[in-house]
Design an enzyme around this catalytic site. Structure first.
Site: not given
Ligand code: F6P
Length: 547
Positions: A209, A215, A270-271, A356, A387, A507
């Protein structure tokens, strides 16, 4: 806005506290004996789903009081505000309108006097065109070979939703295509996910987003280099990368053609984004028709949450039972136990959705909360978990609430095996509720020296959710069930369930430290601001990394 003090003053909360003192010694087994119609009263159906919450340590009065609490906390008004596009995510000045994404054609949702439906439908059409093209074998890469490998690069909501939905609906997926999901900054994820793939046949969906997430960008650049090692020409990128984002500049700077960008609007968290273009990989896997069934399922639960009376409202009741277990019984963790191989990523998905959203320490006014907010969600599919950690559920000293999830009709023909699976699901929830007393063990002639070791106290609270079968529609209903349950809990605690500032702060620290570790091999500077432990860890790391 409500403060902690006014929450405490709430009549229903006081009544619930008094009621808790009255029933706290009642066991689930006693509650069943006292009310012959308990299971009937404490279960309900909605669409494809059946929820049984009767194996919780509560009575009908508890539920009535919890419903009054929800009313006092303004749940009906806050629900309307969310659906109406009010900027309830006030700390980010955003509306929360994931529910608009699954509105059927013909509906309308307004934000700042603008109907969002035309652009939502346009986005879905754009997704459908691409998905049909790939599924039909009509999309070729730079060298003319068919695109067969769809690789989603994203993290958090840009990964957990897509991977959960893909795994859940794998049965319906196009087997001519291969799907991979890369999220971890650990490059091993990228290496292992791509080592057997031919770059000429790969399409990377870079899903972010913000398009600033370390990452995701790091993996996207690895993908670019990996691709160019074989395809050499930078213009190849255009045919192998798609961007799903709200950040047009970020996508363009990375080198993805903007005409190939799919938009995530800022009013989609995002979630909560699996129903947006973040679900592109899901649509490619199962096809546009089935994706629209997923959206229908989500919408059906939305409509139910919005319109059903509170006492027969499935997400609301699931949320209120969670409040009871967490804040009154002090079960601060919930084990999510899907008796389905396909739902293996569902617990991880729920972790982000709940933790979150509701892992917050202050209320909407910034006042520190003195009650426990989001429970810890964790779990594994049954019967594997049996198990592993079920021993802890049955006889451990911590009280853990459980959500069992099962399907009546399997997606295969092995009915005997499915009966065994579901027998385990029912048996485990029953065993957790009823336990096994010393007297029962003695009657069963268990040797006296092990009787006490075999006693299970039972009285462990849990829900069971059954769906007729695992389909895109029932999955949609299940996802929205939890989304609105999480929302309900957030309203009771009076928190903003839609921001995530804690993640942001972590972050920032990681970014600074990365710079220190990258800049010079002699780093970190012993005089730096880090504490003694962190300094030593960094030095040890640098010494062994370079040594
Ligand atoms: O982990 C924090 C977060 O901001 C989440 O809320 C989100 O889903 C994720 O990082 C990824 O964010 P983006 O879609 O902006 O890469």
């Amino acid at each position: 806005m409500l403060s902690q003090r006014s929450l405490n003053r709430r009549t229903a909360l006081q009544a619930l506290k008094a009621h808790y003192r009255q029933i706290r010694h009642s066991t689930i087994s006693e509650l069943f004996s006292e009310d012959a119609r308990r299971a009937e009263h404490m279960s309900l159906t909605m669409g494809e789903l059946y929820l049984d919450y009767s194996k919780n340590r509560l009575t009908r009065e508890t539920v009535d009081l919890l419903v009054v609490l929800a009313k006092e906390c303004g749940l009906p008004e806050k629900t309307l505000a969310m659906f109406a596009g009010k900027k309830i995510n006030f700390s980010e000045h955003r509306a929360v309108l994931h529910t608009a994404l699954r509105m059927p054609v013909g509906g309308s949702v307004y934000l700042d006097q603008k109907n969002l439906m035309p652009e939502i439908q346009q986005g879905l059409t754009q997704m459908r065109i691409l998905s049909d093209q790939i599924r039909g074998g009509h999309m070729a890469g730079y060298t003319g070979r068919r695109i067969r490998n769809i690789i989603n690069i994203g993290i958090g909501g840009s990964d957990l939703g897509p991977v959960m939905a893909f795994e859940a609906l794998r049965f319906y997926s196009d087997r001519a295509l291969c799907f991979r999901f890369i999220s971890n900054i650990d490059s091993s994820d990228f290496i292992e996910s791509t080592r057997d793939l031919n770059p000429e046949e790969c399409l990377f969906i870079v899903c972010s987003k913000s398009f600033t997430t370390t990452e995701t960008l790091s993996n996207a650049y690895l993908a670019k280099n990996w691709l160019l090692e074989k395809l050499i020409h930078p213009e190849a990128i255009a045919q192998h990368f798609i961007g799903v984002s709200g950040n047009e500049h970020g996508v363009a700077d990375f080198g993805i053609d903007i005409s190939k960008m799919f938009v995530i609007w800022d009013w989609v968290g995002g979630r909560y984004s699996i129903d947006s273009a973040v679900g592109l990989s899901t649509m490619i896997a199962i096809g546009a028709e089935r994706f629209s069934e997923l959206l229908s399922g989500l919408h059906e639960m939305d409509a139910h949450f919005l319109h059903a009376p509170m006492a027969q409202n499935m997400p609301l009741l699931l949320g209120l039972v969670a409040i009871w277990n967490n804040n009154f019984l002090k079960a601060t963790s919930t084990a999510v136990l899907p008796y389905s191989y396909y739902l293996k990523r569902f617990p991880a998905y729920l972790q982000q959705l709940s933790m979150e959203s509701n892992g917050k320490h202050v209320d909407v006014n910034g006042k520190t909360l003195k009650i426990s907010t989001s429970p810890v969600y964790w779990g594994e599919p049954g019967t594997n978990g049996q198990h592993s950690f079920y021993q802890f559920l049955h006889q451990g000293t911590a009280l853990v609430a459980t959500d069992f999830i099962g399907f009546c009709k399997p997606l295969h023909e092995h009915i005997t095996q499915h009966n065994i699976l579901m027998a385990n699901c029912f048996a485990q929830s029953e065993a957790l509720a009823y336990g096994c007393s010393a007297q029962q063990l003695r009657e069963a002639h268990v040797p006296e020296d092990v009787v006490l070791h075999q006693v299970c106290d039972g009285n462990r609270p849990g829900n069971t959710i059954l769906a007729k079968s695992l389909t895109p529609r029932s999955l949609g209903q299940l996802i929205a069930l939890y989304e609105h349950s999480v929302f309900t809990q957030g309203v009771i605690w009076n928190i903003n369930s839609f921001d995530q500032w804690g993640v942001e702060s972590g972050k920032k620290m990681a970014k600074n430290m990365t710079q220190e570790l990258q800049e010079s091999p002699d780093r970190p500077d012993p005089e730096s601001l880090h504490d003694g432990s962190t300094r030593k860890l960094m030095k040890y790391y640098v010494a062994h990394r370079d040594g």
